[in-house]
Design a protein around this motif. Structure first.
Motif, PDB file in Angstrom:
ATOM      1  N   UNK A   1     -15.879  -8.587  47.112  1.00 51.78           N
ATOM      2  CA  UNK A   1     -14.656  -9.094  47.723  1.00 51.78           C
ATOM      3  C   UNK A   1     -14.112  -8.123  48.780  1.00 51.78           C
ATOM      4  N   UNK A   2     -13.568  -8.644  49.884  1.00 54.65           N
ATOM      5  CA  UNK A   2     -12.907  -7.775  50.870  1.00 54.65           C
ATOM      6  C   UNK A   2     -11.764  -7.013  50.205  1.00 54.65           C
TER       7      UNK A   2
ATOM      8  N   UNK B   1      -1.284 -15.189  52.150  1.00 57.10           N
ATOM      9  CA  UNK B   1      -1.581 -16.419  52.878  1.00 57.10           C
ATOM     10  C   UNK B   1      -2.951 -16.382  53.563  1.00 57.10           C
ATOM     11  N   UNK B   2      -3.658 -15.285  53.376  1.00 52.40           N
ATOM     12  CA  UNK B   2      -4.973 -15.162  54.000  1.00 52.40           C
ATOM     13  C   UNK B   2      -5.917 -16.241  53.488  1.00 52.40           C
TER      14      UNK B   2
ATOM     15  N   UNK C   1     -10.432  -1.828  54.924  1.00 47.97           N
ATOM     16  CA  UNK C   1      -9.383  -1.637  55.925  1.00 47.97           C
ATOM     17  C   UNK C   1      -8.187  -0.951  55.280  1.00 47.97           C
ATOM     18  N   UNK C   2      -7.489  -0.140  56.062  1.00 46.57           N
ATOM     19  CA  UNK C   2      -6.285   0.551  55.604  1.00 46.57           C
ATOM     20  C   UNK C   2      -5.072   0.042  56.377  1.00 46.57           C
ATOM     21  N   UNK C   3      -4.019  -0.330  55.648  1.00 47.72           N
ATOM     22  CA  UNK C   3      -2.744  -0.689  56.270  1.00 47.72           C
ATOM     23  C   UNK C   3      -1.772   0.440  55.957  1.00 47.72           C
ATOM     24  N   UNK C   4      -1.238   1.083  57.004  1.00 45.61           N
ATOM     25  CA  UNK C   4      -0.449   2.286  56.773  1.00 45.61           C
ATOM     26  C   UNK C   4       0.497   2.566  57.922  1.00 45.61           C
ATOM     27  N   UNK C   5       1.540   3.353  57.645  1.00 45.41           N
ATOM     28  CA  UNK C   5       2.300   3.984  58.705  1.00 45.41           C
ATOM     29  C   UNK C   5       1.420   5.081  59.298  1.00 45.41           C
ATOM     30  N   UNK C   6       1.544   5.358  60.599  1.00 45.79           N
ATOM     31  CA  UNK C   6       0.634   6.328  61.225  1.00 45.79           C
ATOM     32  C   UNK C   6       1.048   7.782  61.062  1.00 45.79           C
ATOM     33  N   UNK C   7       1.243   8.200  59.806  1.00 45.03           N
ATOM     34  CA  UNK C   7       1.466   9.618  59.547  1.00 45.03           C
ATOM     35  C   UNK C   7       0.187  10.397  59.798  1.00 45.03           C
ATOM     36  N   UNK C   8       0.308  11.603  60.319  1.00 40.04           N
ATOM     37  CA  UNK C   8      -0.871  12.349  60.754  1.00 40.04           C
ATOM     38  C   UNK C   8      -1.878  12.635  59.660  1.00 40.04           C
ATOM     39  N   UNK C   9      -1.418  12.979  58.463  1.00 42.03           N
ATOM     40  CA  UNK C   9      -2.344  13.340  57.387  1.00 42.03           C
ATOM     41  C   UNK C   9      -3.126  12.121  56.903  1.00 42.03           C
ATOM     42  N   UNK C  10      -2.441  11.007  56.679  1.00 43.68           N
ATOM     43  CA  UNK C  10      -3.109   9.797  56.186  1.00 43.68           C
ATOM     44  C   UNK C  10      -4.145   9.284  57.184  1.00 43.68           C
ATOM     45  N   UNK C  11      -3.790   9.236  58.465  1.00 46.61           N
ATOM     46  CA  UNK C  11      -4.743   8.705  59.441  1.00 46.61           C
ATOM     47  C   UNK C  11      -5.917   9.661  59.631  1.00 46.61           C
TER      48      UNK C  11
ATOM     49  N   UNK D   1       2.094 -10.247  66.320  1.00 45.93           N
ATOM     50  CA  UNK D   1       0.726 -10.103  65.789  1.00 45.93           C
ATOM     51  C   UNK D   1       0.852  -9.576  64.363  1.00 45.93           C
ATOM     52  N   UNK D   2       1.227 -10.450  63.425  1.00 49.77           N
ATOM     53  CA  UNK D   2       1.503 -10.018  62.047  1.00 49.77           C
ATOM     54  C   UNK D   2       0.244  -9.567  61.321  1.00 49.77           C
ATOM     55  N   UNK D   3       0.475  -8.925  60.194  1.00 49.74           N
ATOM     56  CA  UNK D   3      -0.610  -8.251  59.494  1.00 49.74           C
ATOM     57  C   UNK D   3      -1.699  -9.207  59.006  1.00 49.74           C
ATOM     58  N   UNK D   4      -1.329 -10.420  58.548  1.00 52.88           N
ATOM     59  CA  UNK D   4      -2.351 -11.341  58.057  1.00 52.88           C
ATOM     60  C   UNK D   4      -3.264 -11.813  59.189  1.00 52.88           C
ATOM     61  N   UNK D   5      -2.700 -12.030  60.378  1.00 55.08           N
ATOM     62  CA  UNK D   5      -3.511 -12.453  61.518  1.00 55.08           C
ATOM     63  C   UNK D   5      -4.405 -11.310  62.009  1.00 55.08           C
ATOM     64  N   UNK D   6      -3.861 -10.106  62.023  1.00 54.55           N
ATOM     65  CA  UNK D   6      -4.648  -8.956  62.458  1.00 54.55           C
ATOM     66  C   UNK D   6      -5.831  -8.711  61.524  1.00 54.55           C
ATOM     67  N   UNK D   7      -5.577  -8.793  60.224  1.00 61.82           N
ATOM     68  CA  UNK D   7      -6.649  -8.579  59.254  1.00 61.82           C
ATOM     69  C   UNK D   7      -7.706  -9.669  59.358  1.00 61.82           C
ATOM     70  N   UNK D   8      -7.262 -10.904  59.482  1.00 59.07           N
ATOM     71  CA  UNK D   8      -8.200 -12.028  59.614  1.00 59.07           C
ATOM     72  C   UNK D   8      -9.063 -11.857  60.862  1.00 59.07           C
ATOM     73  N   UNK D   9      -8.446 -11.411  61.947  1.00 55.93           N
ATOM     74  CA  UNK D   9      -9.182 -11.190  63.185  1.00 55.93           C
ATOM     75  C   UNK D   9     -10.257 -10.121  63.019  1.00 55.93           C
ATOM     76  N   UNK D  10      -9.922  -9.041  62.317  1.00 52.34           N
ATOM     77  CA  UNK D  10     -10.903  -7.977  62.098  1.00 52.34           C
ATOM     78  C   UNK D  10     -12.055  -8.439  61.217  1.00 52.34           C
ATOM     79  N   UNK D  11     -11.727  -9.114  60.126  1.00 55.84           N
ATOM     80  CA  UNK D  11     -12.765  -9.521  59.188  1.00 55.84           C
ATOM     81  C   UNK D  11     -13.689 -10.591  59.773  1.00 55.84           C
TER      82      UNK D  11
END
Length: 256
Positions: free
Chosen positions: A73-74, A97-98, A149-159, A199-209
């Motif tokens: 599974x994704x 809603x994906x 895929x990772x969904x995150x705020x762009x903090x320097x350590x996490x990215x 460009x909400x998160x569900x559309x962005x993820x669907x586009x990538x996958x």
């Protein structure tokens, strides 16, 4: 100078703690630094130091087994820093809603309120969307290996950890300042997508996958951008600098 992929005003104005040095996340920032008046000899594009475990190879199937996930599974990892600042509940409701089944790993850090909310939400989601809430955990490296895929705020350590793990990113709600600059750098260099109102998160993820070639290109770019050995290089530099200073002090003493 901090966990960043952009130039800090202190560096440009000469106010950094090490007056002859500016350490930043990538050599791609060198030109911008020189244009702003910094001496090339003071630039140290060593990357951001991270734990060695993020450099270790663990394939997706092995990581999924350790976390008791379905490797077929994704899998999406959601992070909001150690304090759980991300609005994970809102993101998860959008992902529900994906059109494709998803496994969602949501790390809440020390945000107990958010963790409780997600535990309640877990029982309410439809079968096609399986949620695994976590509090503070020391297994983020394994989660990153298991995720697509990772969904995150762009903090320097996490990215930086995601770059080392070659994990494509969707960036949400950057704070003004360094997180905005981090997001700009990552998106412009093809390793992340920025989530917006249009460009909400569900559309962005669907586009990538739906575009595995793009995911492969993002991972390839991550390979060229990442500095998983930054901690070792920084330690070597400090030791060399200490030895140099020691030798100079010895020569001065002998001269006296």
């Amino acid at each position: 100078m901090g966990h960043r992929y952009g130039l800090h005003a202190a560096s440009v104005l000469g106010g950094c703690p090490l007056p002859r040095l500016d350490r930043h996340g990538s050599e791609l920032l060198n030109l911008a630094a020189v244009k702003r008046g910094l001496n090339p000899s003071r630039l140290l594009p060593l990357g951001i130091p991270i734990q060695a475990k993020f450099s270790q190879t663990l394939n997706r199937k092995e990581a999924a087994a350790l976390l008791r996930l379905d490797p077929k599974l994704p899998t999406v990892l959601i992070m909001g820093g150690s304090l759980g600042y991300a609005d994970s509940r809102k993101i998860i409701l959008q992902l529900a809603h994906s059109p494709q089944p998803l496994q969602i790993l949501a790390v809440c850090g020390r945000n107990q309120k958010q963790y409780s909310q997600l535990m309640k939400l877990k029982a309410q989601l439809k079968d096609s969307c399986t949620l695994y809430p976590y509090g503070f955990t020391d297994y983020v490296d394994i989660m990153m290996s298991a995720a697509d895929c990772l969904i995150t705020k762009p903090g320097g350590l996490t990215v930086t950890e995601a770059l080392a793990k070659k994990l494509p990113m969707l960036l949400v709600n950057p704070l003004p300042g360094h997180e905005e600059r981090n997001a700009e750098f990552l998106v412009n260099n093809g390793v992340a997508v920025r989530i917006t109102r249009t460009f909400p998160v569900d559309e962005a993820l669907h586009s990538l996958f739906l575009n595995p070639q793009r995911l492969d290109m993002m991972r390839a770019m991550m390979h060229s951008l990442s500095h998983p050995d930054a901690a070792e290089k920084l330690a070597d530099f400090v030791i060399e600098l200490g030895c140099q200073n020691s030798s100079e002090a010895k020569e001065l003493n002998e001269g006296d």
